[in-house]
Design an enzyme around this catalytic site. Structure first.
Site, PDB file in Angstrom:
ATOM      1  N   GLU A  19       0.824  -1.214   0.000  1.00 40.45           N
ATOM      2  CA  GLU A  19       0.000   0.000   0.000  1.00 40.45           C
ATOM      3  C   GLU A  19       0.855   1.260   0.000  1.00 40.45           C
ATOM      4  OE1 GLU A  19      -2.948  -0.275  -0.739  1.00 40.45           O
ATOM      5  OE2 GLU A  19      -3.194  -2.418  -0.351  1.00 40.45           O
ATOM      6  N   HIS A  22       1.433   2.287  -3.554  1.00 33.17           N
ATOM      7  CA  HIS A  22       0.295   3.055  -4.095  1.00 33.17           C
ATOM      8  C   HIS A  22       0.277   4.462  -3.514  1.00 33.17           C
ATOM      9  CE1 HIS A  22      -1.330  -0.364  -6.126  1.00 33.17           C
ATOM     10  NE2 HIS A  22      -1.665  -1.030  -5.026  1.00 33.17           N
TER      11      HIS A  22
END
Length: 418
Positions: A19, A22
């Site tokens: 994550e 991202h």
């Protein structure tokens, strides 16, 4: 307890790294990141910093980075609606009170005539109970106040859809990319500590009471011939041994400068639906910083190839869905690995990181690969797919993935406990 701690740390690391990829590329592209979440379900911890809500959630089944524009915006103000507004020192609207306006006595209550929070950042309206017309500029970091909870507005240039195809593709690819980088770092660290396999077929150690020990193999032996054929790679040695369970294999080794013939019969090993031969030797290794780096890339590539091969078998029906493992199965495997030592646990973490990266690149709806497919189609067509249609596809895909997760988890429970 050790397994629980190890599993939480491993899961947290894999999801965080994914994550974070991202997250950091969304930030670099100027996107507004509303939430960085580890896990799904109810929040057990949350804090807000620099526009982003950071949360840890109850269910350890992944995580997500919620970027403005990924979903329909949370609040939709329409003409005729009564809202409260407050202003910053520059005279721009910095708060839009959607409800509970009586709790904000200092707010100016207006009836909205026109409002554009995407491009012009401007609203027009009349003060409630008065005919005076107002026109206000809205601060680009203004907040909606809904049920006394603030949510930052997202002008179009802060939304996912406003960015170039390249920026969006990179933001989506960055999660799996970070998983591959993590595996490379772990493999490199293990190689520096444990050493890198030597290039020759050199025996590092011999397992006690193994076929190799019975045949007379010793640490330091270099295998140069098998069944009369010259060999020079460990992969060749492994391939012949694994293909010859309970069959006599003639080998020639060099020991102290002399050629010594040995005869060994690999033991039959049966693992799930596979069977192969094994003699009980470990390849020799050497500590080399320079070789550790390319070796880590090689290991990541080899594990990627193996995982992709198994995914292909799943698609063609050679692999049954019953052979897949969910969180319960991974926890059980982690328990077994933890008991074999820290180095093996780190190796397992690196393998799972490769697996997470590849699975997320599979072009299925709701996965990074599925979203990359839509960005690719946009690049080919020259215009984006209808966001509502794309959203429906991803929603259905996510529902099917959750259903698959339930089925796989149930299979794990049956296999392990019932």
């Amino acid at each position: 307890m050790n397994t629980i701690i190890a599993f939480i740390l491993m899961f947290g690391l894999l999801v965080f790294v994914h994550e974070f990829g991202h997250f950091i590329f969304a930030k670099r592209a100027g996107m507004l990141v509303r939430e960085f979440a580890i896990g799904f379900g109810p929040k057990i911890f949350s804090t807000t910093k620099n526009e982003t809500l950071y949360t840890i959630r109850l269910l350890p089944m992944g995580g997500y980075v919620r970027v403005a524009g990924d979903d329909p915006e949370i609040v939709d103000i329409k003409p005729g609606q009564h809202i409260g507004v407050t202003f910053n020192e520059a005279g721009k609207v910095n708060q839009i009170i959607v409800n509970n306006k009586d709790k904000h006595p200092d707010a100016l209550v207006i009836e909205v005539e026109n409002i554009d929070l995407d491009h012009r950042l401007k609203m027009e309206g009349y003060e409630v109970g008065d005919e005076q017309h107002f026109s206000f500029q809205v601060d680009e970091k203004a907040h909606f106040i809904m049920d006394e909870k603030p949510t930052q507005i997202a002008p179009y240039d802060r939304q996912f859809a406003s960015k170039t195809v390249g920026q969006r593709a990179m933001q989506l690819f960055a999660g799996p990319m970070m998983n591959f980088l993590l595996s490379i770092v772990i493999f490199a660290g293990l190689a520096m500590i444990q050493g890198v396999p030597v290039k020759d077929i050199e025996i590092g150690s011999v397992v006690e009471n193994s076929p190799a020990e019975e045949a007379g193999f010793q640490a330091g032996d270099k295998v140069v011939e098998i069944n009369g054929e010259s060999v020079g790679k460990w992969s060749e040695f492994e391939e012949i041994v694994q293909a010859s369970p309970e069959e006599s294999v003639d080998m020639v080794v060099i020991r102290n400068g002399e050629k010594i013939p040995l005869e060994v019969t690999p033991a039959l090993v049966e693992l799930e639906q596979e069977s192969f031969g094994q003699v009980g030797v470990v390849q020799a290794s050497e500590k080399s910083f320079i070789r550790s780096i390319p070796y880590s890339f090689q290991q990541t590539y080899e594990w990627s190839t193996l995982i992709l091969t198994n995914l292909g078998k799943l698609v063609t029906g050679q692999f049954s869905i019953d052979m897949l493992s969910g969180p319960v199965g991974i926890y059980d495997a982690t328990d077994q690995v933890v008991q074999t030592g820290f180095m093996n646990f780190m190796m397992w973490t690196a393998i799972l990181s490769v697996n997470l990266g590849i699975v997320n690149l599979v072009p299925l709806p709701a996965l990074d690969g599925g979203r990359l497919l839509f960005v690719g189609l946009e690049a080919v067509r020259g215009k984006p797919i209808d966001p509502q249609k794309e959203g429906v596809v991803h929603f259905i895909g996510f529902a099917l993935l959750m259903l698959l997760m339930i089925v796989v988890t149930w299979n794990d429970i049956q296999r392990l406990f019932l």
